[in-house]
Design a protein around this motif. Structure first.
Motif, PDB file in Angstrom:
ATOM      1  N   PHE A  29      -9.899  18.193  24.087  1.00 21.15           N
ATOM      2  CA  PHE A  29      -9.663  18.931  22.850  1.00 21.15           C
ATOM      3  C   PHE A  29      -9.090  17.942  21.839  1.00 21.15           C
ATOM      4  CE2 PHE A  29      -9.120  22.336  26.049  1.00 21.15           C
ATOM      5  CZ  PHE A  29      -9.893  23.347  25.503  1.00 21.15           C
ATOM      6  N   ASN A  30      -9.796  17.735  20.741  1.00 15.41           N
ATOM      7  CA  ASN A  30      -9.304  16.771  19.762  1.00 15.41           C
ATOM      8  C   ASN A  30     -10.034  16.993  18.445  1.00 15.41           C
ATOM      9  OD1 ASN A  30      -7.709  14.658  18.812  1.00 15.41           O
ATOM     10  ND2 ASN A  30      -8.276  13.260  20.474  1.00 15.41           N
ATOM     11  N   ALA A  31      -9.532  16.341  17.415  1.00 16.07           N
ATOM     12  CA  ALA A  31     -10.147  16.428  16.094  1.00 16.07           C
ATOM     13  C   ALA A  31     -11.297  15.434  15.970  1.00 16.07           C
ATOM     14  CB  ALA A  31      -9.102  16.147  15.011  1.00 16.07           C
ATOM     15  N   SER A  32     -12.184  15.709  15.034  1.00 16.81           N
ATOM     16  CA  SER A  32     -13.256  14.772  14.700  1.00 16.81           C
ATOM     17  C   SER A  32     -12.705  13.725  13.736  1.00 16.81           C
ATOM     18  CB  SER A  32     -14.429  15.516  14.059  1.00 16.81           C
ATOM     19  OG  SER A  32     -15.394  14.605  13.580  1.00 16.81           O
ATOM     20  N   ASP A  33     -12.804  12.454  14.121  1.00 24.05           N
ATOM     21  CA  ASP A  33     -12.327  11.336  13.306  1.00 24.05           C
ATOM     22  C   ASP A  33     -13.540  10.509  12.906  1.00 24.05           C
ATOM     23  OD1 ASP A  33     -11.386   8.952  12.300  1.00 24.05           O
ATOM     24  OD2 ASP A  33     -10.019   8.525  13.957  1.00 24.05           O
ATOM     25  N   PRO A  34     -13.929  10.520  11.619  1.00 17.70           N
ATOM     26  CA  PRO A  34     -15.170   9.846  11.213  1.00 17.70           C
ATOM     27  C   PRO A  34     -15.112   8.327  11.323  1.00 17.70           C
ATOM     28  CG  PRO A  34     -13.975  10.615   9.276  1.00 17.70           C
ATOM     29  CD  PRO A  34     -13.267  11.184  10.477  1.00 17.70           C
ATOM     30  N   THR A  35     -13.921   7.748  11.498  1.00 19.11           N
ATOM     31  CA  THR A  35     -13.858   6.285  11.667  1.00 19.11           C
ATOM     32  C   THR A  35     -14.238   5.867  13.078  1.00 19.11           C
ATOM     33  OG1 THR A  35     -11.547   6.186  12.429  1.00 19.11           O
ATOM     34  CG2 THR A  35     -11.921   6.233  10.036  1.00 19.11           C
ATOM     35  N   GLY A  36     -14.188   6.794  14.036  1.00 27.80           N
ATOM     36  CA  GLY A  36     -14.429   6.442  15.430  1.00 27.80           C
ATOM     37  C   GLY A  36     -13.242   5.773  16.078  1.00 27.80           C
ATOM     38  N   ALA A  37     -12.135   5.634  15.353  1.00 27.50           N
ATOM     39  CA  ALA A  37     -10.960   4.951  15.896  1.00 27.50           C
ATOM     40  C   ALA A  37     -10.279   5.797  16.964  1.00 27.50           C
ATOM     41  CB  ALA A  37      -9.976   4.635  14.773  1.00 27.50           C
ATOM     42  N   GLY A  38     -10.059   7.063  16.649  1.00 28.22           N
ATOM     43  CA  GLY A  38      -9.420   7.969  17.583  1.00 28.22           C
ATOM     44  C   GLY A  38     -10.164   9.277  17.602  1.00 28.22           C
ATOM     45  N   GLY A  39      -9.446  10.370  17.817  1.00 30.55           N
ATOM     46  CA  GLY A  39     -10.109  11.658  17.849  1.00 30.55           C
ATOM     47  C   GLY A  39     -11.150  11.731  18.945  1.00 30.55           C
ATOM     48  N   LEU A  40     -12.114  12.621  18.757  1.00 33.35           N
ATOM     49  CA  LEU A  40     -13.126  12.825  19.790  1.00 33.35           C
ATOM     50  C   LEU A  40     -14.022  11.614  19.993  1.00 33.35           C
ATOM     51  CD1 LEU A  40     -14.210  16.517  19.164  1.00 33.35           C
ATOM     52  CD2 LEU A  40     -12.991  15.603  21.145  1.00 33.35           C
ATOM     53  N   ALA A  41     -14.353  10.911  18.907  1.00 33.12           N
ATOM     54  CA  ALA A  41     -15.205   9.727  19.063  1.00 33.12           C
ATOM     55  C   ALA A  41     -14.514   8.688  19.937  1.00 33.12           C
ATOM     56  CB  ALA A  41     -15.542   9.138  17.692  1.00 33.12           C
ATOM     57  N   GLY A  42     -13.216   8.490  19.702  1.00 35.16           N
ATOM     58  CA  GLY A  42     -12.471   7.561  20.533  1.00 35.16           C
ATOM     59  C   GLY A  42     -12.370   8.028  21.973  1.00 35.16           C
ATOM     60  N   ASP A  43     -12.182   9.326  22.178  1.00 30.91           N
ATOM     61  CA  ASP A  43     -12.100   9.860  23.539  1.00 30.91           C
ATOM     62  C   ASP A  43     -13.412   9.681  24.286  1.00 30.91           C
ATOM     63  OD1 ASP A  43      -9.506  10.616  23.080  1.00 30.91           O
ATOM     64  OD2 ASP A  43      -9.955  12.746  22.766  1.00 30.91           O
ATOM     65  N   VAL A  44     -14.524   9.996  23.637  1.00 32.30           N
ATOM     66  CA  VAL A  44     -15.826   9.865  24.286  1.00 32.30           C
ATOM     67  C   VAL A  44     -16.081   8.422  24.699  1.00 32.30           C
ATOM     68  CG1 VAL A  44     -18.316  10.022  23.924  1.00 32.30           C
ATOM     69  CG2 VAL A  44     -16.843  11.889  23.174  1.00 32.30           C
ATOM     70  N   ALA A  45     -15.812   7.483  23.787  1.00 32.21           N
ATOM     71  CA  ALA A  45     -16.041   6.070  24.097  1.00 32.21           C
ATOM     72  C   ALA A  45     -15.147   5.604  25.239  1.00 32.21           C
ATOM     73  CB  ALA A  45     -15.804   5.218  22.846  1.00 32.21           C
ATOM     74  N   THR A  46     -13.888   6.004  25.208  1.00 34.18           N
ATOM     75  CA  THR A  46     -12.946   5.569  26.239  1.00 34.18           C
ATOM     76  C   THR A  46     -13.299   6.151  27.594  1.00 34.18           C
ATOM     77  OG1 THR A  46     -11.174   5.390  24.608  1.00 34.18           O
ATOM     78  CG2 THR A  46     -10.526   5.525  26.919  1.00 34.18           C
ATOM     79  N   ILE A  47     -13.534   7.440  27.638  1.00 30.47           N
ATOM     80  CA  ILE A  47     -13.845   8.102  28.907  1.00 30.47           C
ATOM     81  C   ILE A  47     -15.134   7.544  29.497  1.00 30.47           C
ATOM     82  CG2 ILE A  47     -14.481  10.333  29.924  1.00 30.47           C
ATOM     83  CD1 ILE A  47     -12.467  11.586  27.857  1.00 30.47           C
ATOM     84  N   ALA A  48     -16.126   7.286  28.651  1.00 30.54           N
ATOM     85  CA  ALA A  48     -17.370   6.682  29.127  1.00 30.54           C
ATOM     86  C   ALA A  48     -17.125   5.281  29.663  1.00 30.54           C
ATOM     87  CB  ALA A  48     -18.400   6.645  28.006  1.00 30.54           C
ATOM     88  N   ALA A  49     -16.309   4.505  28.966  1.00 30.41           N
ATOM     89  CA  ALA A  49     -16.009   3.147  29.414  1.00 30.41           C
ATOM     90  C   ALA A  49     -15.299   3.146  30.758  1.00 30.41           C
ATOM     91  CB  ALA A  49     -15.154   2.426  28.370  1.00 30.41           C
ATOM     92  N   MET A  50     -14.566   4.211  31.060  1.00 29.15           N
ATOM     93  CA  MET A  50     -13.863   4.313  32.335  1.00 29.15           C
ATOM     94  C   MET A  50     -14.750   4.881  33.439  1.00 29.15           C
ATOM     95  SD  MET A  50     -11.005   3.054  31.473  1.00 29.15           S
ATOM     96  CE  MET A  50     -10.022   3.345  32.935  1.00 29.15           C
ATOM     97  N   GLY A  51     -15.995   5.216  33.118  1.00 23.66           N
ATOM     98  CA  GLY A  51     -16.933   5.674  34.127  1.00 23.66           C
ATOM     99  C   GLY A  51     -16.986   7.173  34.333  1.00 23.66           C
ATOM    100  N   ALA A  52     -16.319   7.930  33.473  1.00 21.55           N
ATOM    101  CA  ALA A  52     -16.363   9.389  33.565  1.00 21.55           C
ATOM    102  C   ALA A  52     -17.222   9.949  32.429  1.00 21.55           C
ATOM    103  CB  ALA A  52     -14.951   9.971  33.519  1.00 21.55           C
TER     104      ALA A  52
END
Length: 326
Positions: free
Chosen positions: A29-52
């Motif tokens: 659950f997070n906000a949409s951050d158009p920079t991709g720094a944090g928010g959902l874009a950051g969560d998606v990238a991080t979680i994917a990088a960790m293999g989940a």
């Protein structure tokens, strides 16, 4: 057996893929951050990088650039709940990540969903929300304290942010310790706090996991001389991904901190503001002596040579220099 009855290689491959277990799924659950720094874009990238696998639920739309936040548009709480309920009826999740929920109403709505899954580990990140007006801040923090903290396994945040949140009347001459913050969190039901950015002498900062009994583990980093955006979301999402596969909290924290450090070390500045973490630092091709990227098989325009793939031996542990963190 006729040729028509013989399974092809593609059929066999598809069968193997269908029988393979899916990756662990983390609902964020997070906000949409158009920079991709944090928010959902950051969560998606991080979680994917960790293999989940990330399941992103939008709570708000933040209007910002890489330097500052200008405004936000909060989603109706019913829409937030409907997003989550729909996916939870289809997919089994093994961890939650909670970031910015937009408003006190959003906090209440998300907390109701979380309460139906008490055994699923929850990592709650408390960002600085100083860009909201005072009334919005207070109502948000009160709701988060009352409704989310009782369900959180780990609360993550910067030392100053967590002090203002958990100990708003703190007036001692010294900073609050991680244990004191953990005691305050435990009074609301949170088992652990991960406190980052604790100022130390000689340009170092400490990052400590603690519970009400005291510190559990931590890592001292050399301070970066660069301002970052998205570090807290990266750390908390990495921690959620590690807990989703059953890692013990102290081991997960150590690995999440190491991941954050390397993401910041490889950070980049895409605009005129702050530096963003590079969560895929490990996927970048190596450079040659002149700093140019080497041509690697699989890159566009590069023909992969025919080769026999052999199993490589396990690498020896690498001694890393002191980690750094803003």
């Amino acid at each position: 057996m006729s040729t028509a009855d013989t399974p092809s290689n593609s059929d066999l491959l598809l069968a193997d893929q269908q029988e393979s277990p899916p990756p662990a799924c983390v609902l964020s659950f997070n906000a949409s951050d158009p920079t991709g720094a944090g928010g959902l874009a950051g969560d998606v990238a991080t979680i994917a990088a960790m293999g989940a696998h990330a399941l992103p639920v939008v709570t708000a739309i933040v209007l910002r650039d890489t330097a500052e936040v200008f405004d936000q548009q909060v989603l109706d709480s019913d829409i937030v709940v409907e997003q989550a309920r729909t996916i939870l009826e289809d997919i089994t999740i093994t961890a939650w990540k909670v970031g910015f929920l937009g408003s006190a109403e959003g906090v209440s709505a998300v907390a109701e969903v979380l309460s139906d899954y008490p055994d699923t580990p929850l990592v709650a990140y408390m960002p600085s929300i100083s860009w909201l007006d005072e009334e919005q801040q207070q109502s948000y923090l009160d709701a988060f304290r009352e409704l989310v903290l009782p369900q959180a396994h780990v609360l993550v945040g910067n030392h100053k942010t967590l002090t203002d949140f958990l100990l708003p009347d703190w007036d001692a001459d010294r900073p609050a310790s991680p244990r004191e913050l953990a005691v305050a969190a435990a009074e609301h039901g949170t088992a652990h706090v991960l406190v980052t950015g604790i100022a130390l002498p000689n340009q170092f900062v400490d990052n400590v996991l603690a519970n009400a009994q005291g510190p559990i583990t931590g890592e001292k980093f050399e301070r970066f001389e660069t301002n970052f955006v998205g570090a807290g979301d990266t750390l908390s999402a990495a921690l959620a991904a590690l807990l989703s596969v059953g890692a013990e909290v102290h081991d997960a924290v150590a690995e999440a901190l190491a991941f954050l450090d390397q993401s910041l070390d490889a950070g980049f500045r895409p605009g005129m503001g702050n530096v963003l973490p590079d969560r895929f630092f490990w996927a970048l091709p190596p450079g040659d002596e002149d700093g140019e990227l080497e041509a690697m098989p699989g890159m566009p325009g590069v023909e992969a040579p025919a080769m026999e793939i052999e199993a490589e031996p396990e690498p020896e542990p690498i001694s890393r220099p002191s980690r750094r963190m803003h």
